[in-house]
Design an enzyme around this catalytic site. Sequence first.
Site, PDB file in Angstrom:
ATOM      1  N   MET A  27      49.848 -21.250 -66.950  1.00  0.00           N
ATOM      2  CA  MET A  27      50.756 -20.614 -67.895  1.00  0.00           C
ATOM      3  C   MET A  27      49.978 -19.781 -68.911  1.00  0.00           C
ATOM      4  O   MET A  27      50.495 -19.432 -69.972  1.00  0.00           O
ATOM      5  CB  MET A  27      51.630 -21.655 -68.595  1.00  0.00           C
ATOM      6  CG  MET A  27      52.599 -22.347 -67.660  1.00  0.00           C
ATOM      7  SD  MET A  27      54.077 -23.015 -68.466  1.00  0.00           S
ATOM      8  CE  MET A  27      53.358 -24.147 -69.649  1.00  0.00           C
ATOM      9  N   GLY A  28      48.711 -19.486 -68.588  1.00  0.00           N
ATOM     10  CA  GLY A  28      47.904 -18.677 -69.489  1.00  0.00           C
ATOM     11  C   GLY A  28      47.328 -19.492 -70.624  1.00  0.00           C
ATOM     12  O   GLY A  28      47.251 -20.717 -70.559  1.00  0.00           O
ATOM     13  N   GLY A  33      39.217 -25.997 -69.131  1.00  0.00           N
ATOM     14  CA  GLY A  33      39.864 -26.771 -68.076  1.00  0.00           C
ATOM     15  C   GLY A  33      40.416 -25.881 -66.976  1.00  0.00           C
ATOM     16  O   GLY A  33      40.257 -26.168 -65.780  1.00  0.00           O
ATOM     17  N   HIS A  34      41.080 -24.796 -67.372  1.00  0.00           N
ATOM     18  CA  HIS A  34      41.573 -23.840 -66.373  1.00  0.00           C
ATOM     19  C   HIS A  34      40.418 -23.237 -65.583  1.00  0.00           C
ATOM     20  O   HIS A  34      40.502 -23.060 -64.361  1.00  0.00           O
ATOM     21  CB  HIS A  34      42.345 -22.702 -67.056  1.00  0.00           C
ATOM     22  CG  HIS A  34      43.601 -23.121 -67.736  1.00  0.00           C
ATOM     23  ND1 HIS A  34      43.711 -23.176 -69.103  1.00  0.00           N
ATOM     24  CD2 HIS A  34      44.808 -23.503 -67.242  1.00  0.00           C
ATOM     25  CE1 HIS A  34      44.938 -23.562 -69.426  1.00  0.00           C
ATOM     26  NE2 HIS A  34      45.619 -23.769 -68.317  1.00  0.00           N
ATOM     27  N   VAL A 173      38.718 -31.909 -68.004  1.00  0.00           N
ATOM     28  CA  VAL A 173      37.659 -31.365 -68.849  1.00  0.00           C
ATOM     29  C   VAL A 173      37.959 -31.769 -70.291  1.00  0.00           C
ATOM     30  O   VAL A 173      39.086 -31.591 -70.768  1.00  0.00           O
ATOM     31  CB  VAL A 173      37.563 -29.832 -68.720  1.00  0.00           C
ATOM     32  CG1 VAL A 173      36.498 -29.282 -69.658  1.00  0.00           C
ATOM     33  CG2 VAL A 173      37.260 -29.447 -67.273  1.00  0.00           C
ATOM     34  N   SER A 182      43.682 -28.821 -73.681  1.00  0.00           N
ATOM     35  CA  SER A 182      45.063 -28.406 -73.439  1.00  0.00           C
ATOM     36  C   SER A 182      45.342 -27.176 -74.283  1.00  0.00           C
ATOM     37  O   SER A 182      44.844 -27.057 -75.417  1.00  0.00           O
ATOM     38  CB  SER A 182      46.042 -29.521 -73.825  1.00  0.00           C
ATOM     39  OG  SER A 182      47.373 -29.044 -73.855  1.00  0.00           O
TER      40      SER A 182
END
Length: 296
Positions: A27-28, A33-34, A173, A182
């Site tokens: 979701m950008g 983590g992403h 992460v 997050s």
Amino acid sequence: MLTLRTAAEAAQAARRLARPLGLVPTMGALHAGHMALIEAARRDNAAVMATIFVNPLQFGPTEDFSRYPRAFTEDAQKLEAAGVDLLFAPAVEEMYPPGFDTAIDPGAIATRFEGALRPGHFRGVATVCVKLFAIAGADRVYFGAKDAQQVAVLGQVVRDLALSTEIAVVPTVRDLDGLALSSRNTYLRPPERAAAPGLFRALQAMADAVTRGETNRDRIVAAGRAQIAGPLREAYLDVVDPVTFDAVHDIASRSGQKDFIAIGSAWLGTTRIIDNVPLIVPAVPANAILHASVSS
């Protein structure tokens, strides 16, 4: 990196990519983590497709859809630098055009814990993910272990609908103090951010109790609850089966099963954080050894 805005163009471009193809839905508001998901997809596959789409179907009427962090230009730069081949970034109207009236209902697994706190959330997650899976036609799709219930829900959807996409799970992460990364962590005010790692400490206390031989759910949860203090307010703590997300009341009653997780969620002001840790069940619980020595 090719960036496309329509489903038809993205599906056509995805078919031209080398195989196997890894998909990373986001979701950008990308963080480390992403990027760990992108790195895993890049390592495992010949090509990588990412998506950026803030999905309104998974937000409740009083939730943060309108203020959810958005940073498309910076996100696209990060994805391109990480080696993503194709970025699909549709508008809401592209994903849900007039007349769209189909939804994926994952059933009971979507009504517990996160599903109880956010009714309809996992129905929205499942619906958008099945659509993205269909557009991408990817061999593997990547999610973070932090979102354990989401992984469980989508695992059931993939099994029940006989989808060919394999779900790959990448370890959580964390920041240096243990807080799971997050996009919503940016909502935390300084005192809240300072208290936030308390949730991870609570889950670690639960894991430590299991390592010492504790098998009773109530006592395991109590060990975690003892770590919840200050501005941190419990939303839930529990021990669950990571596949079904059924609560496990006595680990000893699950003979032969070793994979359980401690899950938790806590409020910090108006922001809620989630996390989980795996539980390492001793081959022979300490209390069983004690009982045997007393009996002899």
